[in-house]
Design a protein around this motif. Structure first.
Motif, PDB file in Angstrom:
ATOM      1  N   THR A 217     -14.304  53.351  -7.450  1.00  0.00           N
ATOM      2  CA  THR A 217     -14.869  51.883  -7.173  1.00  0.00           C
ATOM      3  C   THR A 217     -14.505  51.059  -8.219  1.00  0.00           C
ATOM      4  OG1 THR A 217     -17.005  51.942  -8.100  1.00  0.00           O
ATOM      5  CG2 THR A 217     -16.714  52.372  -5.503  1.00  0.00           C
ATOM      6  N   ILE A 218     -14.244  49.595  -8.198  1.00  0.00           N
ATOM      7  CA  ILE A 218     -13.747  48.617  -9.180  1.00  0.00           C
ATOM      8  C   ILE A 218     -14.951  48.374 -10.183  1.00  0.00           C
ATOM      9  CG2 ILE A 218     -14.411  46.597  -7.815  1.00  0.00           C
ATOM     10  CD1 ILE A 218     -11.210  47.340 -10.042  1.00  0.00           C
ATOM     11  N   TYR A 219     -16.108  48.324  -9.777  1.00  0.00           N
ATOM     12  CA  TYR A 219     -17.224  47.888 -10.648  1.00  0.00           C
ATOM     13  C   TYR A 219     -18.109  49.272 -11.146  1.00  0.00           C
ATOM     14  CZ  TYR A 219     -16.184  43.501  -8.687  1.00  0.00           C
ATOM     15  OH  TYR A 219     -15.816  42.478  -8.452  1.00  0.00           O
ATOM     16  N   ASP A 220     -18.698  48.953 -12.297  1.00  0.00           N
ATOM     17  CA  ASP A 220     -19.568  50.131 -12.883  1.00  0.00           C
ATOM     18  C   ASP A 220     -20.674  50.766 -11.924  1.00  0.00           C
ATOM     19  OD1 ASP A 220     -18.211  49.511 -15.307  1.00  0.00           O
ATOM     20  OD2 ASP A 220     -19.849  49.203 -16.478  1.00  0.00           O
ATOM     21  N   LYS A 221     -20.971  51.873 -12.178  1.00  0.00           N
ATOM     22  CA  LYS A 221     -22.055  52.560 -11.233  1.00  0.00           C
ATOM     23  C   LYS A 221     -21.489  52.684  -9.811  1.00  0.00           C
ATOM     24  CE  LYS A 221     -25.860  52.105 -14.255  1.00  0.00           C
ATOM     25  NZ  LYS A 221     -25.972  50.884 -14.948  1.00  0.00           N
ATOM     26  N   ASP A 222     -20.363  52.837  -9.964  1.00  0.00           N
ATOM     27  CA  ASP A 222     -19.658  53.153  -8.261  1.00  0.00           C
ATOM     28  C   ASP A 222     -19.903  52.045  -7.400  1.00  0.00           C
ATOM     29  OD1 ASP A 222     -18.596  55.590  -9.417  1.00  0.00           O
ATOM     30  OD2 ASP A 222     -20.158  56.791  -8.549  1.00  0.00           O
ATOM     31  N   LYS A 223     -19.991  50.761  -7.693  1.00  0.00           N
ATOM     32  CA  LYS A 223     -20.083  49.897  -7.093  1.00  0.00           C
ATOM     33  C   LYS A 223     -18.811  48.935  -6.711  1.00  0.00           C
ATOM     34  CE  LYS A 223     -24.939  49.388  -6.975  1.00  0.00           C
ATOM     35  NZ  LYS A 223     -25.415  49.954  -8.107  1.00  0.00           N
ATOM     36  N   GLY A 224     -18.929  48.193  -5.791  1.00  0.00           N
ATOM     37  CA  GLY A 224     -17.929  47.347  -5.142  1.00  0.00           C
ATOM     38  C   GLY A 224     -16.960  48.428  -4.374  1.00  0.00           C
ATOM     39  N   PRO A 225     -15.708  47.486  -4.030  1.00  0.00           N
ATOM     40  CA  PRO A 225     -14.955  48.115  -3.066  1.00  0.00           C
ATOM     41  C   PRO A 225     -14.073  49.173  -3.816  1.00  0.00           C
ATOM     42  CG  PRO A 225     -14.234  46.037  -3.833  1.00  0.00           C
ATOM     43  CD  PRO A 225     -15.445  46.101  -4.485  1.00  0.00           C
ATOM     44  N   ASN A 226     -13.492  50.060  -3.006  1.00  0.00           N
ATOM     45  CA  ASN A 226     -12.642  51.325  -3.598  1.00  0.00           C
ATOM     46  C   ASN A 226     -11.406  50.804  -3.925  1.00  0.00           C
ATOM     47  OD1 ASN A 226     -14.236  53.655  -3.418  1.00  0.00           O
ATOM     48  ND2 ASN A 226     -13.665  54.130  -1.387  1.00  0.00           N
ATOM     49  N   THR A 227     -10.723  51.513  -4.938  1.00  0.00           N
ATOM     50  CA  THR A 227      -9.386  51.305  -5.223  1.00  0.00           C
ATOM     51  C   THR A 227      -8.502  52.545  -5.441  1.00  0.00           C
ATOM     52  OG1 THR A 227      -9.845  51.745  -7.668  1.00  0.00           O
ATOM     53  CG2 THR A 227     -10.562  49.801  -7.077  1.00  0.00           C
ATOM     54  N   GLY A 228      -7.591  52.533  -5.810  1.00  0.00           N
ATOM     55  CA  GLY A 228      -6.563  53.690  -6.179  1.00  0.00           C
ATOM     56  C   GLY A 228      -7.201  54.591  -7.008  1.00  0.00           C
ATOM     57  N   GLY A 229      -8.091  54.285  -7.799  1.00  0.00           N
ATOM     58  CA  GLY A 229      -8.882  55.197  -8.926  1.00  0.00           C
ATOM     59  C   GLY A 229      -8.503  54.375 -10.229  1.00  0.00           C
ATOM     60  N   VAL A 230      -9.853  53.911 -10.954  1.00  0.00           N
ATOM     61  CA  VAL A 230      -9.774  53.054 -12.159  1.00  0.00           C
ATOM     62  C   VAL A 230     -10.145  53.815 -13.423  1.00  0.00           C
ATOM     63  CG1 VAL A 230      -9.621  50.857 -10.897  1.00  0.00           C
ATOM     64  CG2 VAL A 230     -11.851  52.032 -11.291  1.00  0.00           C
ATOM     65  N   GLY A 231     -10.421  55.157 -13.362  1.00  0.00           N
ATOM     66  CA  GLY A 231     -10.617  55.689 -14.450  1.00  0.00           C
ATOM     67  C   GLY A 231     -10.810  57.480 -14.178  1.00  0.00           C
ATOM     68  N   SER A 232     -10.587  58.125 -15.283  1.00  0.00           N
ATOM     69  CA  SER A 232     -10.815  59.607 -14.764  1.00  0.00           C
ATOM     70  C   SER A 232     -11.075  60.252 -16.149  1.00  0.00           C
ATOM     71  CB  SER A 232      -9.509  60.178 -14.408  1.00  0.00           C
ATOM     72  OG  SER A 232      -8.350  60.202 -15.264  1.00  0.00           O
ATOM     73  N   VAL A 233     -11.624  61.390 -15.953  1.00  0.00           N
ATOM     74  CA  VAL A 233     -12.049  62.325 -17.214  1.00  0.00           C
ATOM     75  C   VAL A 233     -11.544  63.877 -16.640  1.00  0.00           C
ATOM     76  CG1 VAL A 233     -14.236  63.220 -18.324  1.00  0.00           C
ATOM     77  CG2 VAL A 233     -14.233  60.968 -17.240  1.00  0.00           C
ATOM     78  N   ALA A 234     -11.121  64.479 -17.754  1.00  0.00           N
ATOM     79  CA  ALA A 234     -10.949  65.764 -17.851  1.00  0.00           C
ATOM     80  C   ALA A 234     -11.230  66.665 -19.044  1.00  0.00           C
ATOM     81  CB  ALA A 234      -9.517  66.236 -17.228  1.00  0.00           C
ATOM     82  N   PRO A 235     -11.572  67.908 -18.980  1.00  0.00           N
ATOM     83  CA  PRO A 235     -12.078  68.548 -17.716  1.00  0.00           C
ATOM     84  C   PRO A 235     -13.177  67.984 -17.430  1.00  0.00           C
ATOM     85  CG  PRO A 235     -12.221  69.995 -19.808  1.00  0.00           C
ATOM     86  CD  PRO A 235     -11.571  68.574 -20.126  1.00  0.00           C
ATOM     87  N   ALA A 236     -13.659  68.117 -16.119  1.00  0.00           N
ATOM     88  CA  ALA A 236     -15.202  67.700 -15.517  1.00  0.00           C
ATOM     89  C   ALA A 236     -15.939  68.721 -15.593  1.00  0.00           C
ATOM     90  CB  ALA A 236     -14.714  67.194 -14.068  1.00  0.00           C
ATOM     91  N   GLY A 237     -17.223  68.187 -16.287  1.00  0.00           N
ATOM     92  CA  GLY A 237     -18.261  69.174 -16.675  1.00  0.00           C
ATOM     93  C   GLY A 237     -18.983  69.692 -15.290  1.00  0.00           C
ATOM     94  N   VAL A 238     -18.847  69.307 -14.302  1.00  0.00           N
ATOM     95  CA  VAL A 238     -19.426  69.412 -13.181  1.00  0.00           C
ATOM     96  C   VAL A 238     -18.807  70.747 -12.365  1.00  0.00           C
ATOM     97  CG1 VAL A 238     -18.155  68.291 -11.295  1.00  0.00           C
ATOM     98  CG2 VAL A 238     -20.517  68.737 -10.815  1.00  0.00           C
TER      99      VAL A 238
END
Ligand code: AMP
Ligand code: GLY
Length: 450
Positions: A217-238
C-alpha cells in the motif's frame, strides 16, 4: 559474453548490475533501461528507444551487439512467450517458457494445477458468468473474499471484499479487465502474514535462494490503495526454518514434479507469494520471475556469479552449483511521485534533487525505475521513480541507512512521497523479542537459517 536484459524498472536494473558483476560478462545491454541503469556503469548500455514489446527491434539489437544470452525476467514478456520466441531463432534466453509461466498468467489454470498436485491453497471457485458469481456470493454469509481476474491485469486484477456487497461490486468490476477478467475466481480470504520466497529451478532441481516481504500500500501501516510495491525487506524474519521445510515439502517439491508431469518443466526464477495462516503455509500465487521490489533486496546479496547461475539453470546442472548469499539485511524504499498510484501527471518531468549525494553514502545502492537523465540531472518519468536500498548487519541498521539516504533527496515542488515504515514487522518482532529478554536479533545470521 554479452547479455541483454529486457525491461526498465528497478528489478531489471538490479539484474543488469548482477550480470555486470560477472567477470565473464563483457557488456550488458538494456532495452530500454532507464536514466540510472547506464549512469556510472561502464559495462551497461541502454537502447532507450527500443520498447520492451518490440520483439523485432530487440532482435536487431541482439545482432548489432552480439548478444549471447537474453534475460527474460519481466511479467508481460514472459507471458508473451519471449523465451520460446528467442529459442526458435537460436538465441539463448533465460526464463520460463510460455507454457511453464502459465502458473502466473492464468490464475484459473494455476489453481487447478495446485488442486491436482495437492498444494495447500484457499478454497476457490471459477466463474465466467457474472450472474452465477453473484448468486454464489448471495448464498454465503458475509466473510472475507478475494475476487480475481484470471489473466494479467497490471497488478490491479485482485479485489478484496469484506462483505457480500463489496464482493458483488468486485464481480461487476471484472469486465473492466477485458479478456483478463472474462474468467475470474472467487477465493476464501486467508488471514496471516505474507511473504515472497524465491527458488531457482532448472526443470528438475531447485534451490530456495531467499525470502522477502513486500509493502504494497502507498501509506504507512498498510493504509491506502495498493501499488506495485513501494518497499521491501530481505531476508524476512517471519520465514523460519520450520516454514522453509513446510514450503519445500508441501509446495516446491510437488510443484516441480507436477510441472514435469504436465510436460512443462519449470526453468527460471519461481516466486511464491505465500501466507502463513493458522492452518499452515498456503499459496496465494506463483509468479514466474523475480518480484519487484524484492529483486532489489535479494539480487545484491548473491555472491555467486549470476551468469554462472543462469547457465547452470539453462544446462540443467543446478544441483551441483553452490550458491553463496551474504549475511546482510537489506531494506528498499521506493521514491514515488506524489499522487501515485492515482494521478501524478503534474509531477512528470520534475527534477529529482540529491540523488548523486545519496548514491555516495556507504551501504547504499540506488536502482532507477521511472527516471530520465539529461547530462548529470535526473527527472521524473512515472509513479515509482527510484529505489533506495540500505544494507546493514540487521533490520535497524539497514533501515537507518536507507532513510538517511532518502532524507537527502527531494523532487522539485515538494513532490516526493515515500513510506516511512518499511520493515516495520521485523522491527516490531525484534523489539518484542528483546522485551522478552531474548538476545535474538533479526539479522541475516539468525533469521535466514542459511
Ligand atoms: P495476487 O495478485 O494474487 O498476489 O494478490 C494480490 C494481493 O491480494 C496479495 O498479495 C494478497 O495480499 C491478497 N490476496 C490475494 N488472494 C488472497 C487470499 N486468498 N487470501 C488473502 N489475501 C489474498
Ligand atoms: N512485488 C510484487 C510483484 O513483483 O509481483
Amino acid at each position: 559474453m554479452n547479455v541483454l536484459v529486457i525491461g526498465q524498472n528497478g528489478r531489471e536494473h538490479a539484474l543488469a548490475v548482477s550480470y555486470a558483476k560477472s567477470k565473464s560478462v563483457k557488456k550488458v545491454i538494456m532495452t530500454p533501461g532507464n536514466g540510472l541503469t547506464d549512469f556510472n556503469s561502464p559495462k551497461i548500455k541502454n537502447y532507450s528507444t527500443v520498447a520492451m514489446m518490440d520483439f523485432e527491434a530487440i532482435i536487431k539489437v541482439c545482432k548489432i551487439e552480439g548478444i549471447d544470452l537474453v534475460d527474460v525476467g519481466q511479467d508481460d514478456i514472459i507471458a508473451a512467450g519471449y523465451v520460446d520466441k528467442f529459442e526458435r531463432i537460436g538465441i539463448t534466453a533465460f526464463g520460463p517458457t510460455q507454457k511453464a509461466s502459465q502458473l502466473e498468467w492464468d490464475k484459473k489454470w494455476a489453481r487447478n494445477f495446485m488442486v491436482k498436485y495437492s498444494l495447500p491453497i484457499p478454497k476457490f471457485k471459477a466463474f465466467s458468468s457474472q450472474k452465477e458469481a453473484i448468486d454464489y456470493v448471495n448464498k454465503q454469509a458475509d466473510r472475507l473474499l478475494f475476487v480475481k481476474a484470471t489473466g494479467l491485469a497490471f497488478g490491479k486484477g485482485v479485489i478484496k471484499a469484506t462483505n457480500k456487497a463489496e464482493a458483488i461490486f468486485a464481480i461487476e468490476q471484472m469486465k473492466n479487465f477485458g479478456k483478463s477478467g472474462g474468467i475470474f475466481l472467487i477465493e476464501e480470504g486467508l488471514i496471516g502474514e505474507e511473504f515472497s520466497l524465491f527458488a531457482l529451478c532448472d526443470g528438475k532441481n531447485y534451490q530456495i535462494i531467499s525470502w522477502a516481504q513486500d509493502h504494497k500500500t502507498i501509506y504507512d501501516k498498510d493504509k491506502g490503495p495498493n501499488t506495485g510495491g513501494v518497499g521491501s525487506v530481505a531476508p524476512a524474519g517471519v520465514v523460519t526454518k520450520k516454514i522453509l521445510k513446510e514450503v519445500d515439502r508441501n509446495i516446491l517439491f510437488p510443484l516441480m514434479k507436477g510441472m514435469q508431469k504436465e510436460g512443462r518443466p519449470y526453468k527460471g526464477i519461481l516466486y511464491l507469494g505465500g501466507m502463513i495462516s493458522k492452518s499452515g503455509v498456503k499459496v496465494i500465487e506463483f509468479n514466474a520471475r523475480w518480484g519487484d521490489p524484492e529483486a532489489e533486496v535479494i539480487l545484491p546479496s548473491i555472491k555467486t556469479d549470476y551468469l554462472k547461475i543462469a547457465q547452470s539453470i539453462l544446462s540443467g546442472k543446478l544441483r551441483t552449483l553452490k550458491i553463496k548469499i551474504d549475511n546482510k539485511v537489506r531494506v528498499s524504499v521506493a521514491g514515488c511521485s506524489k499522487g501515485y498510484p492515482g494521478d501524478y501527471s503534474k509531477v512528470k518531468d520534475k527534477e529529482i534533487i540529491g540523488l548523486n549525494k545519496a548514491m555516495k553514502l556507504p551501504g547504499i545502492t540506488v536502482f532507477g525505475s521511472s527516471i530520465e537523465r539529461k547530462g548529470e540531472r535526473f527527472f521524473v518519468n512515472g509513479g515509482r521513480v527510484f529505489y533506495i536500498v540500505g544494507e546493514g548487519k540487521n533490520i535497524l541498521d539497514a533501515r537507518k541507512k536507507a532513510y538517511r539516504a532518502m532524507n537527502l533527496i527531494s523532487i522539485e515542488g515538494n513532490n516526493l512521497h515515500y513510506r516511512t515504515d518499511i520493515g516495520f514487522r521485523d522491527v516490531e518482532r525484534m523489539s518484542s523479542l528483546r522485551k522478552q529478554g531474548s538476545n535474538y536479533c533479526i539479522d541475516s545470521g539468525s533469521s535466514s537459517h542459511r
